[in-house]
Motif scaffolding. Structure first.
Motif, PDB file in Angstrom:
ATOM      1  N   LEU B 423      30.056  35.755  28.217  1.00 15.02           N
ATOM      2  CA  LEU B 423      29.584  37.045  27.715  1.00 15.02           C
ATOM      3  C   LEU B 423      29.909  37.285  26.243  1.00 15.02           C
ATOM      4  CD1 LEU B 423      30.213  39.344  30.806  1.00 15.02           C
ATOM      5  CD2 LEU B 423      28.125  38.202  30.107  1.00 15.02           C
ATOM      6  N   GLU B 424      30.338  36.259  25.533  1.00 14.96           N
ATOM      7  CA  GLU B 424      30.550  36.439  24.099  1.00 14.96           C
ATOM      8  C   GLU B 424      29.199  36.574  23.424  1.00 14.96           C
ATOM      9  OE1 GLU B 424      33.038  33.250  22.689  1.00 14.96           O
ATOM     10  OE2 GLU B 424      34.647  33.807  24.061  1.00 14.96           O
ATOM     11  N   GLY B 425      28.978  37.684  22.742  1.00 17.30           N
ATOM     12  CA  GLY B 425      27.684  37.938  22.108  1.00 17.30           C
ATOM     13  C   GLY B 425      26.706  38.599  23.052  1.00 17.30           C
ATOM     14  N   TYR B 426      27.202  39.083  24.199  1.00 20.74           N
ATOM     15  CA  TYR B 426      26.379  39.683  25.246  1.00 20.74           C
ATOM     16  C   TYR B 426      25.391  40.719  24.700  1.00 20.74           C
ATOM     17  CZ  TYR B 426      25.200  42.507  29.359  1.00 20.74           C
ATOM     18  OH  TYR B 426      24.542  43.206  30.332  1.00 20.74           O
ATOM     19  N   ALA B 427      24.155  40.637  25.184  1.00 22.87           N
ATOM     20  CA  ALA B 427      23.097  41.598  24.886  1.00 22.87           C
ATOM     21  C   ALA B 427      22.659  41.598  23.423  1.00 22.87           C
ATOM     22  CB  ALA B 427      23.478  43.012  25.315  1.00 22.87           C
ATOM     23  N   ALA B 562      29.432  46.104  21.818  1.00 26.61           N
ATOM     24  CA  ALA B 562      29.692  45.843  20.399  1.00 26.61           C
ATOM     25  C   ALA B 562      29.612  44.353  20.074  1.00 26.61           C
ATOM     26  CB  ALA B 562      31.059  46.385  20.021  1.00 26.61           C
ATOM     27  N   GLN B 563      29.259  43.531  21.079  1.00 28.54           N
ATOM     28  CA  GLN B 563      29.136  42.093  20.828  1.00 28.54           C
ATOM     29  C   GLN B 563      27.994  41.846  19.842  1.00 28.54           C
ATOM     30  OE1 GLN B 563      31.184  39.582  22.568  1.00 28.54           O
ATOM     31  NE2 GLN B 563      32.325  41.484  22.773  1.00 28.54           N
ATOM     32  N   ALA B 566      26.540  36.850  16.034  1.00 26.24           N
ATOM     33  CA  ALA B 566      27.402  35.758  15.572  1.00 26.24           C
ATOM     34  C   ALA B 566      28.338  35.264  16.676  1.00 26.24           C
ATOM     35  CB  ALA B 566      28.204  36.221  14.373  1.00 26.24           C
ATOM     36  N   GLN B 567      28.621  36.160  17.645  1.00 20.89           N
ATOM     37  CA  GLN B 567      29.563  35.765  18.704  1.00 20.89           C
ATOM     38  C   GLN B 567      28.916  34.873  19.765  1.00 20.89           C
ATOM     39  OE1 GLN B 567      30.852  40.020  18.807  1.00 20.89           O
ATOM     40  NE2 GLN B 567      32.708  39.151  19.669  1.00 20.89           N
ATOM     41  N   ALA B 568      27.584  34.891  19.846  1.00 23.82           N
ATOM     42  CA  ALA B 568      26.895  34.093  20.867  1.00 23.82           C
ATOM     43  C   ALA B 568      26.727  32.661  20.371  1.00 23.82           C
ATOM     44  CB  ALA B 568      25.539  34.720  21.181  1.00 23.82           C
ATOM     45  N   LYS B 569      27.634  31.771  20.785  1.00 29.21           N
ATOM     46  CA  LYS B 569      27.614  30.406  20.247  1.00 29.21           C
ATOM     47  C   LYS B 569      27.080  29.387  21.247  1.00 29.21           C
ATOM     48  CE  LYS B 569      31.710  31.220  17.460  1.00 29.21           C
ATOM     49  NZ  LYS B 569      32.647  31.868  18.378  1.00 29.21           N
ATOM     50  N   TYR B 570      27.150  29.722  22.549  1.00 27.86           N
ATOM     51  CA  TYR B 570      26.788  28.712  23.559  1.00 27.86           C
ATOM     52  C   TYR B 570      25.676  29.217  24.444  1.00 27.86           C
ATOM     53  CZ  TYR B 570      31.160  26.776  22.015  1.00 27.86           C
ATOM     54  OH  TYR B 570      32.156  26.270  21.246  1.00 27.86           O
TER      55      TYR B 570
END
Lengths: 173, 571
Positions: B423-427, B562-563, B566-570
């Motif tokens: 869920l890093e970079g979720y939504a 607030a994701q 840039a946080q969505a890497k995978y």
């Protein structure tokens, strides 16, 4: 003794230097103390002008009264705290104009609630008011007390005020 | 006129006589730089006193206020950083100068009869310095102060017989709290300064009574020949040394912008507690004497060391009857003891400097301090600095996430640890794009029971439009025309055959009305297995009120929303 042979001007220079360095140390120790004590004069806390941000204008529905809490943030040195000062009925009319009325009943200070779709009522002594604040029934000596309201950047701002209760003439206190 | 006033005052006070006495006081062997450390110690004691008074005008010794008021001093007060920096670094310099002065007096042989009491008053002064420094250490109530104090009172409590009683008295109660702060504050600003200036007065009185000692390395004849009066040569050296030391202290404070203030005291935060530098030798000794023998490290050895140091003049008397080298033996012995203390004290700091675990925990503590500082700039809640985190939904949400969600939704890596979606970079648009291109990737539904969603293989334009449509459902700001075409593509691609958009939901896939909006997320997190969401395919736990309070739920939703891209890497 060895000192007897030293020229007196050398003594004078050393004394002067010692005094100079001593004054430097005294300044280093006192400047931050005095500077910190003078903070109240150097930094003025900005005043918000008394308006309290209550909600976004788009949250209001035309002709439906909205009860908002009037709370203000107070800063005391390192602390911030929120103090609830009162509440207001905010009404947006179809034409877009805004009014805010204090929830404090002018009769004896109870909290006025919405009675029907088109009226406010005070639960203590059954005074009734129309949505524009006019006293229609009951013992209230005057209409509900209006508060200054404005819209800035899409936010509704209300200025809190208190009024003397029980009098026919409105008097801010 | 002024001259007459001064002479009037002098006739009655006799102050000029006092000055003349000091000025003309003869120094055997003449002025020297080695003799300057006593006056430098005095200069720093005055610096500490002045800056201490300045600090006390802004400091509040309560658990709720201590950290907040020190933060205020450091960041909001004019020159507050300098005030606090000088007081802190100056305190260290004071102890160093006092030790150097002691070593000089030792080498000069100035401890010998009839100056025994001068020596003892100096040793007591040094001990008082340690106490005043320790009581000041607690006051900022940052992590360092908190843990160091926990260790200190813990040591006190572990002493045989009197331990628990002593600990309760020091703490002012069963725990470290408000009463501990007020107790330490009373010692630090009340009793200790009076004791220090009292001991200093005694030291100076004794010094004037016995005059300056003749240095041991000079013969009495040479010393007498080279003798000078105190002013101006020694006076100048004293002032110059004090000013140089103060210049170094001021430069250090200037370079670092004052002294670091850590995150607020928090029993729940991991922290590597280290004592002040002058306590490091005892800290190291505690590794040698553990359990019931601990008091050897904390009381016996320091006690024996201090007693020997204070008793040096009498030890000299005893030795002098047996050998002519009593003085040299004592100098070598004392310096040897000092060197061993330095060596002992260096062990832990040297090991820490290259220990990855220590560095990692310290970096985390620094990040926490930066976060607390950022939040505190708007003021600290009355409840205390720990409520800074609770009052900021994003910061609090990250903490709730770590506590409640991270066990399954682990940190995203190339090879995820567990099956729960990453869920890093979720939504974010990036996350959605990656997800729709490959929903069965191991970072998404790959290791779950959900296997019926097809990967999207169509055009990038259409995908971008559908992503925009979904982002719009979450309540974020979107481009309206793109959302229009996204909605059309949603219908066109047949998404609606599984996903509904009416807030009710079918059996096969989650309802996407208001997807990732606060209301949708709140309902989802409470009951992910509802028919409206994953239904029978759900493997996530429910999070009812008992497990996740309303405030925690709101905070974690704020965190999720607030994701960023840039946080969505995978994958």
């Amino acid at each position: 003794m060895a000192t007897a042979t030293t020229p007196s001007d050398r003594r004078g220079v050393l004394k002067l230097l010692a005094g100079f360095l001593g004054a430097g140390m005294a300044a280093l120790a006192t400047v931050p103390v005095v500077g910190s004590v003078l903070t109240p004069l150097l930094r003025k806390t900005p005043s918000a002008g008394g308006f309290i941000d209550v909600l976004a204008e788009k949250e209001l529905v035309a002709d439906v009264p909205h009860r908002v809490e009037l709370s203000s943030t107070q800063i005391d040195a390192w602390n911030t705290s929120t103090a609830v000062l009162g509440a207001a009925w905010v009404l947006k009319k179809k034409d877009g104009s805004l009014t805010a009325l204090s929830t404090v009943c002018p009769h004896s200070g109870c909290s006025i609630s919405q009675k029907t779709k088109d009226t406010y009522g005070c639960p203590c002594h059954a005074s009734t008011f129309s949505l524009d604040g006019t006293a229609t029934e009951g013992p209230s000596p005057r209409p509900m007390d209006p508060l200054t309201v404005q819209v800035k950047d899409g936010r509704v701002l209300v200025k809190h005020a208190r009024f003397r209760i029980g009098t026919k003439e409105r008097e801010e206190i | 006129m002024i001259r007459r006033l001064l002479s009037y005052l002098d006739e009655r006070s006799g102050l000029s006589g006092l000055w003349a006495g000091a000025r003309d006081c003869p120094l055997p062997g003449g002025a020297s730089w080695a003799r300057t450390f006593g006056m430098a110690t005095l200069a720093f004691l005055l610096l500490e006193f002045l800056t201490g008074v300045g600090l006390s005008a802004w400091y509040a010794p309560t658990v709720q206020d201590a950290w907040a008021s020190v933060h205020f001093i450091q960041f909001k007060l004019s020159l507050g950083w300098l005030l606090r920096g000088l007081h802190h670094v100056g305190g260290t310099a004071l102890i160093v100068l006092a030790i150097v002065h002691l070593v000089q007096a030792l080498i000069y042989g100035a401890y010998q009869a009839p100056r025994e009491l001068t020596w003892v008053s100096g040793v007591v002064f040094l001990l008082l310095l340690v106490v005043v420094s320790h009581t000041g250490y607690l006051l900022p109530q940052d992590l360092r102060a908190y843990w160091a104090t926990q260790v200190l009172v813990g040591i006190a409590g572990n002493q045989p017989v009197i331990g628990p009683t002593g600990q309760a008295l020091i703490q002012g109660g069963p725990l470290v709290g408000n009463a501990t702060l007020t107790h330490f504050y009373a010692l630090h600003v009340g009793l200790m300064p009076v004791a220090l200036f009292g001991m200093l007065g005694a030291h100076l009185w004794l010094r004037s009574r016995h005059a300056a000692a003749t240095p041991k390395h000079l013969s009495p004849e040479t010393a007498a020949e080279r003798a000078q009066t105190y002013a101006p040569f020694q006076l100048f050296r004293d002032v110059a040394m004090s000013a140089a030391a103060m210049g170094v202290v001021a430069a250090l404070v200037w370079r670092d912008g004052g002294v670091e203030l850590g995150g607020p005291a928090d029993p729940a935060v991991e922290f590597i507690a280290r004592p002040e530098w002058y306590m490091m030798p005892i800290f190291e000794l505690r590794h040698w004497f553990t359990g019931s023998s601990e008091f050897v490290a904390t009381v016996i050895l320091p006690g024996v060391g201090t007693t020997l140091l204070a008793g040096l003049p009498w030890l000299h008397g005893v030795l002098a009857r047996r050998t002519a080298r009593a003085h040299s033996l004592l100098v070598v012995g004392t310096l040897g003891g000092l060197a061993s203390a330095v060596a002992l004290g260096a062990v832990i700091p040297l090991a820490d400097a290259s220990d990855p675990a220590v560095l990692k925990t310290n970096a985390a503590a620094d990040a926490l301090a930066a976060e607390a500082h950022r939040l505190a700039m708007a003021g600290v809640p009355l409840e205390g600095p720990l409520f800074l985190y609770k009052n900021d939904p994003l910061v609090w949400g990250a903490r709730v996430w770590d506590k409640q969600c991270k066990a399954c939704h682990t940190e995203c890596k190339e090879d995820p640890f567990k099956g729960s979606p990453c869920l890093e970079g979720y939504a974010s648009r990036t996350w959605l794009t990656k997800f729709m291109k490959d929903p069965s990737a191991k970072h998404f539904f790959g290791n779950t029971k959900i296997d019926s969603m097809d990967a999207y293989t169509g055009s990038d334009e259409k995908l971008a439009a559908m992503v925009e449509f979904l982002v719009g459902e979450s309540g974020a700001t979107v481009s309206a025309p793109l959302v229009e075409s996204g909605k059309a593509a949603f219908d066109d691609e047949g998404c609606g055959s599984c996903h509904t958009l009416d807030g009710v939901g079918g059996d096969d896939a989650p309802d996407l009305k208001g997807w990732a909006s606060p209301a949708w997320l709140a309902a989802f997190i409470r009951t992910p297995g509802a028919k409206r969401f994953y239904g029978d395919a759900n493997e996530m736990d429910d999070f009812p009120h008992e497990k996740l309070s309303k405030e925690e739920l709101e905070a974690v939703i704020t965190y999720l929303r607030a994701q960023t891209d840039a946080q969505a890497k995978y994958p």
